[in-house]
Motif scaffolding. Structure first.
Motif, PDB file in Angstrom:
ATOM      1  N   MET A   1       0.848  -1.165   0.000  1.00  0.00           N
ATOM      2  CA  MET A   1       0.000   0.000   0.000  1.00  0.00           C
ATOM      3  C   MET A   1       0.896   1.231   0.000  1.00  0.00           C
ATOM      4  O   MET A   1       1.907   1.258   0.671  1.00  0.00           O
ATOM      5  N   ALA A   2       0.495   2.207  -0.738  1.00  0.00           N
ATOM      6  CA  ALA A   2       1.260   3.444  -0.757  1.00  0.00           C
ATOM      7  C   ALA A   2       1.252   4.052   0.646  1.00  0.00           C
ATOM      8  O   ALA A   2       0.209   4.138   1.293  1.00  0.00           O
ATOM      9  N   THR A   3       2.410   4.451   1.091  1.00  0.00           N
ATOM     10  CA  THR A   3       2.549   4.953   2.455  1.00  0.00           C
ATOM     11  C   THR A   3       1.665   6.167   2.694  1.00  0.00           C
ATOM     12  O   THR A   3       1.034   6.281   3.748  1.00  0.00           O
ATOM     13  N   GLY A   4       1.581   7.064   1.733  1.00  0.00           N
ATOM     14  CA  GLY A   4       0.759   8.261   1.878  1.00  0.00           C
ATOM     15  C   GLY A   4      -0.717   7.934   2.037  1.00  0.00           C
ATOM     16  O   GLY A   4      -1.406   8.504   2.882  1.00  0.00           O
ATOM     17  N   MET A  10      -5.511   5.817   7.750  1.00  0.00           N
ATOM     18  CA  MET A  10      -5.360   5.587   9.188  1.00  0.00           C
ATOM     19  C   MET A  10      -5.733   6.847   9.953  1.00  0.00           C
ATOM     20  O   MET A  10      -6.386   6.784  10.995  1.00  0.00           O
ATOM     21  N   GLY A  11      -5.349   7.988   9.425  1.00  0.00           N
ATOM     22  CA  GLY A  11      -5.701   9.257  10.049  1.00  0.00           C
ATOM     23  C   GLY A  11      -7.200   9.461  10.108  1.00  0.00           C
ATOM     24  O   GLY A  11      -7.740   9.951  11.105  1.00  0.00           O
ATOM     25  N   LYS A  12      -7.869   9.062   9.037  1.00  0.00           N
ATOM     26  CA  LYS A  12      -9.330   9.191   8.999  1.00  0.00           C
ATOM     27  C   LYS A  12      -9.968   8.291  10.058  1.00  0.00           C
ATOM     28  O   LYS A  12     -10.911   8.692  10.736  1.00  0.00           O
ATOM     29  N   ALA A  44     -12.786   0.983   5.347  1.00  0.00           N
ATOM     30  CA  ALA A  44     -13.150   0.476   4.028  1.00  0.00           C
ATOM     31  C   ALA A  44     -12.084   0.835   2.997  1.00  0.00           C
ATOM     32  O   ALA A  44     -11.721   0.004   2.156  1.00  0.00           O
ATOM     33  N   LYS A  45     -11.584   2.041   3.064  1.00  0.00           N
ATOM     34  CA  LYS A  45     -10.546   2.452   2.114  1.00  0.00           C
ATOM     35  C   LYS A  45      -9.265   1.670   2.337  1.00  0.00           C
ATOM     36  O   LYS A  45      -8.588   1.298   1.379  1.00  0.00           O
ATOM     37  N   GLN A  46      -8.936   1.399   3.599  1.00  0.00           N
ATOM     38  CA  GLN A  46      -7.739   0.593   3.884  1.00  0.00           C
ATOM     39  C   GLN A  46      -7.903  -0.812   3.317  1.00  0.00           C
ATOM     40  O   GLN A  46      -6.984  -1.355   2.718  1.00  0.00           O
ATOM     41  N   THR A  47      -9.063  -1.387   3.504  1.00  0.00           N
ATOM     42  CA  THR A  47      -9.331  -2.734   3.010  1.00  0.00           C
ATOM     43  C   THR A  47      -9.252  -2.773   1.489  1.00  0.00           C
ATOM     44  O   THR A  47      -8.658  -3.690   0.914  1.00  0.00           O
TER      45      THR A  47
END
Length: 57
Positions: A1-4, A10-12, A44-47
């Motif tokens: 996964m792109a670090t950014g 994760m911040g969200k 959801a976005k992380q997944t």
């Protein structure tokens, strides 16, 4: 996964947890619900990003 993207998602999630906790503390159900929604969106976005990364490798 792109670090950014990972950091942003994760911040969200963390921001959502903070909103939910604040909403519970002050008895604001609307803020609590917004916090939960933000957590769900971040998760959801992380997944989705993890799935995309899995398909690339």
């Amino acid at each position: 996964m792109a670090t950014g993207k990972k950091a942003k998602n994760m911040g969200k999630t963390i921001k959502g947890k903070a909103k939910e906790a604040t909403g519970k503390a002050v008895g604001n159900e609307s803020l609590e619900a917004k916090g939960r929604a933000e957590q769900i969106a971040g998760d959801a976005k992380q997944t989705a990003q993890k799935a995309k990364d899995t398909l690339k490798h």
